[in-house]
Design an enzyme around this catalytic site. Sequence first.
Site, short mmCIF file in Angstrom:
data_model
loop_
_atom_site.label_atom_id
_atom_site.label_comp_id
_atom_site.label_asym_id
_atom_site.label_seq_id
_atom_site.Cartn_x
_atom_site.Cartn_y
_atom_site.Cartn_z
N HIS A 236 0.81 -1.22 0.00
CA HIS A 236 0.00 0.00 0.00
C HIS A 236 0.86 1.28 0.00
O HIS A 236 0.77 2.09 -0.90
CB HIS A 236 -0.89 0.03 1.24
CG HIS A 236 -1.79 -1.17 1.39
ND1 HIS A 236 -2.93 -1.39 0.64
CD2 HIS A 236 -1.71 -2.22 2.25
CE1 HIS A 236 -3.51 -2.51 1.03
NE2 HIS A 236 -2.80 -3.04 2.00
O1 RIB Z 1 -4.81 0.16 4.73
C1 RIB Z 1 -3.42 0.12 4.54
C2 RIB Z 1 -2.73 1.14 5.38
O2 RIB Z 1 -2.93 0.84 6.75
C3 RIB Z 1 -1.21 1.15 5.19
O3 RIB Z 1 -0.72 2.45 5.43
C4 RIB Z 1 -0.73 0.21 6.24
O4 RIB Z 1 0.61 0.52 6.67
C5 RIB Z 1 -1.69 0.49 7.34
O5 RIB Z 1 -1.20 1.65 8.02
#
Ligand code: RIB
Length: 317
Positions: free
Chosen positions: A236
């Site tokens: 992500h």
């Molecule tokens: O939903 C994904 C996000 O939430 C990313 O930033 C992961 O590190 C968690 O913080």
Amino acid sequence: MKHILIDCDPGHDDAMAILTAYANQDKLNILGITTVGGNQTLSKVTKNAQNLLGFLNAKIPLASGQEGPLIRKLQAAPEAHGEGGLDGYSFEEKEYPLTSRNAVTFLRDRILQCEEQVTIAAMGPLTNIALLLKVFPKVHSKIERIVLMGGGLSHGNCTELAEFNIYVDPEAAKIVFQSGIPLVMAGLDVTEKAVITEVEIESLRNKGRVSRMAGDLMKFYYESGKQFGFTDSPMHDLCVIAYLLEPEIFQGTYWHVEVSTENGKTRGLTYADCRLSGSQEKNVFVLEEVNRQRFVQLFLQSMEYLDTCHENTCVNK
Ligand code: RIB
Ligand code: CA
């Protein structure tokens, strides 16, 4: 050269983003890194950032920030990132100094000291960023844009409707989305396509020191992703840095996006006004597609570069 500040809650994908930014300092001038309670408690995510930067022997200013959301209670994600928040690799304990324990004044100072416009790369709940914008409005004109991992227009991951970073602190997200600062949103619509496969992770584990560490961490994150139904591992937060380095590997659309701060089912929902008659300002560039091959190649090449740095001396490309 882009001048950036990274706000994060390491977190495996945060760590991969930091490593990739660090490997590309010929394009990204990292003015500083700030931590925020999210994936794990503030103390744990800050320790993880210190361990990672110590491992790199980096000299990047680091500040810790808000322990939890503006008004709600912190809801961490140990199921995804482990009890320590960055499980899977045991870092050698090194004292990496904190420049400040007040991320908000740290961010203000770094922004105002920079002679050029600054980009904020946000990878956790937006609590620090919201406070920065509210308490020090004079920084607005110095912020070129905020590129954030968060939200999603088609689904959530924390609830059916909400993505974790937004869900944890929807009030902070609302402040950022309403700020008028140009936003690029790397939401789940694109980040769940920005995946690394098990084979690609394994390829890391027989390379140099940095690649092996990244591979061990991603192996843990890959395994933990299976409980959520993932067959590959979504990176992500790396989308934020990859977009800053190679925006052309992404496709997106400008939408007017808002955040729900209601309680119940819609808490943390990010929704766009997609009506043809929609007349509200299209405040957010929402990333929707990514060239996955190039995305992963950028990451693997960045790790390989850091391997050579550590075996020799790290010089900017
Ligand atoms: O939903 C994904 C996000 O939430 C990313 O930033 C992961 O590190 C968690 O913080
Ligand atoms: Ca994160």
